[in-house]
Motif scaffolding. Structure first.
Motif, PDB file in Angstrom:
ATOM      1  N   UNK B 111       0.806  -1.258  -0.021  1.00  0.00           N
ATOM      2  CA  UNK B 111       0.134  -0.040  -0.059  1.00  0.00           C
ATOM      3  C   UNK B 111       0.917   1.261  -0.165  1.00  0.00           C
ATOM      4  N   UNK B 115       0.937   5.118  -1.548  1.00  0.00           N
ATOM      5  CA  UNK B 115       0.661   6.086  -0.723  1.00  0.00           C
ATOM      6  C   UNK B 115       2.006   6.923  -1.132  1.00  0.00           C
ATOM      7  N   UNK B 143      -8.086  -1.021  -0.169  1.00  0.00           N
ATOM      8  CA  UNK B 143      -7.809   0.398  -0.238  1.00  0.00           C
ATOM      9  C   UNK B 143      -8.129   0.727  -1.816  1.00  0.00           C
ATOM     10  N   UNK B 145      -6.664  -0.070  -4.536  1.00  0.00           N
ATOM     11  CA  UNK B 145      -5.447   0.441  -5.308  1.00  0.00           C
ATOM     12  C   UNK B 145      -5.320  -0.590  -6.524  1.00  0.00           C
TER      13      UNK B 145
END
Lengths: 344, 344
Positions: B111, B115, B143, B145
């Protein structure tokens, strides 16, 4: 510019701004959009990113790679070995690897990679000595951006380079063949836009002269380092063999040597018996052909390691400029094991 | 925050600030340092970079790669083909490729790559079904993504995947051998942490049953996809051949098949005559062995193309989720050309 102002403009809490900008936790798409628009309007960047910018560190080591038509780049022995060495060294030094593919005709705006902080340093693979490449590299040099070349020199420039001693390699190959009595040694080279092709030719010529033979320009053929380009030379080489005008061939890489070997086999000529053959690279394929292929072992993996390692050293101190040349070694296998036959 | 304030704090002109931050034109090292310090102190980021941040676009497609001990990753056929497909597709779509090497024990903080805006999307190669990998991927999914897996499923998860039909491949291989009269077919598989190993085993079993043979667990050996692990099985396999307990072997990749072939040759057993052998991948090496190796052709290059292309489609619209499975094809060569000998 603070997170607080972004929160105010977007009409959300500071915690929500954090969640959006850090990409953690669930956020409604609509909220996310509002926060991003507010951040953009206020030119807000989280401090971690701002710091990374100020330190001018992307954490990326760039590798510029040519897009070669119809070639699976990573599948060629040369690129895959060099990239493995670069990749492992980069990882050990805390860098990620950014692969930058460049088309032959694409403008080479290398400086922009540094300006936009995509990379902290850059290794150029497969460079050619053509005017726009030379200009782009000179621009990098002028801007003091850390970069190095692998397997390519530019005469008259003091670029950082890591290379193998290709001249030594083909010189060794000629002398190995001459010692076994071969006298009419053909050289199948790659294109002259690569300095390593020129180095190999120099070594071939040096070997011919040191062995007391006579250099004959017509004994140098040119392919493009592909297997197919070796295969295509088979008819011409077969004719020279049958006419007694050649008894041994050195190819500037294994792919061309393997192509030539396959082509000669189809024409009824047996490598290792009717003609000696030496390749260059000592790729996996050299061990698998029938007969196994003698080859000049080039430490491409180590070349990649050295390039990454020496280049990253120049980031902390640009005075660490370098021009590394690693030795090569002839690996003898059955394709050149025979002794030359008495002349007919 | 404006360029003007940075210039004031550093005691230089705005033009100098631009030159330093854009990395263009000559600037004294001392001046450069002063400007960078001022920019850092004021958390200043040029608007182009701030915009790039706000748009959350790095222009990089990430590829997570395992660091395998003692393996030149790019030199393995599987990785090099898949990466070629990914690389060319990324380039066509305007992305650069960020290679992210991960050690087996390293925390998998995927992640964080999003970020810190190192990547816009991410392809995970060589994933294993182990708890920390599963957790890291689930976190990416939560998330939202954009990511996808290649050649690996996680049962019970709806991750985006691109794979080849490995089950179909080993089933075809068994049936090809059974049609030629081979009845005692050994299967040399890879480790079970890879879903493709499990798929191949399913296919083997399916083929055995469809051919009217009996599945026998003791006929399944396990290597680790390296050439050495195939070579190491040679003694056990030679013993089984001499005892009349096996007459054919399917290996889950070419590397193991080639290692086994070499080991058997050293023990006086001739593949293609004393035993049939089929590999998997149809790598370059399969064409070069003596005898040439029958192999299941897996379209790894196309797998890489599909992964990059489908994944980048999900950036504009996350509803474009996908689970692609490409067909494979048995390529027959001399290693499995013989018909089974009558039983002694």
């Amino acid at each position: 510019m603070h997170r607080k102002e972004v929160a105010k403009l977007a009409g959300v809490s500071e915690a929500t701004v954090s969640r959006v900008l850090n990409g953690v936790g669930p956020v409604k798409e609509e909220t996310r959009k509002r926060v991003m628009e507010a951040a953009q309007q206020l030119n807000y960047v989280p401090s971690a990113l701002a710091q990374r910018f100020a330190l001018r560190r992307s954490g990326n080591l760039g590798v510029i790679l040519p897009m070669l038509p119809k070639v699976n780049l990573f599948s060629t022995f040369y690129f895959s070995e060099v990239l493995s060495g670069i990749g492992i060294t980069a990882k050990q030094r805390g860098y990620d690897l950014l692969m930058l593919f460049r088309e032959p005709d694409e403008p080479r705006d290398y400086v922009n990679l540094f300006r936009t902080q995509k990379v902290d340093a850059c290794i150029v693979l497969g460079a050619q000595d053509v005017p726009n490449e030379r200009a782009a590299l000179a621009e990098l040099q002028d801007g003091r951006h850390p970069f190095c070349l692998v397997n390519q020199r530019f005469d008259g420039e003091s670029f950082n380079t890591v290379d193998a001693d290709h001249q030594m390699g083909s010189c060794q190959a000629v002398k190995h063949l001459a010692e076994r009595g071969f006298k009419r040694i053909l050289f199948l080279n790659g294109p002259a836009v690569y300095s390593n092709s020129l180095d190999r030719l120099d070594g071939y010529r040096q070997g011919i002269e040191e062995a007391g033979l006579t250099y004959d320009r017509s004994m140098v053929l040119v392919g493009n380092y592909s297997r197919k380009s070796g295969y295509k030379q088979a008819e011409a080489v077969a004719w020279l063999i049958r006419e007694g005008r050649t008894d041994a061939v050195i190819a500037a890489n294994d792919r061309m040597a393997i192509g030539l070997l396959q082509g000669l086999k189809e024409l009824g000529i047996q490598v290792g018996k009717d003609v000696a053959l030496i390749g260059c690279d000592d790729s996996d394929g050299a061990r698998l052909t029938d007969p196994p292929l003698s080859s000049i072992q080039v430490p491409f993996y180590e070349v990649g390691c050295a390039a990454a390692s020496r280049l990253l050293d120049t980031i902390s101190d640009p005075r660490n400029s370098f021009a590394v040349k690693l030795p090569v070694k002839l690996i003898e296998r059955a394709s050149s094991a025979a002794v030359a036959f008495t002349e007919s």
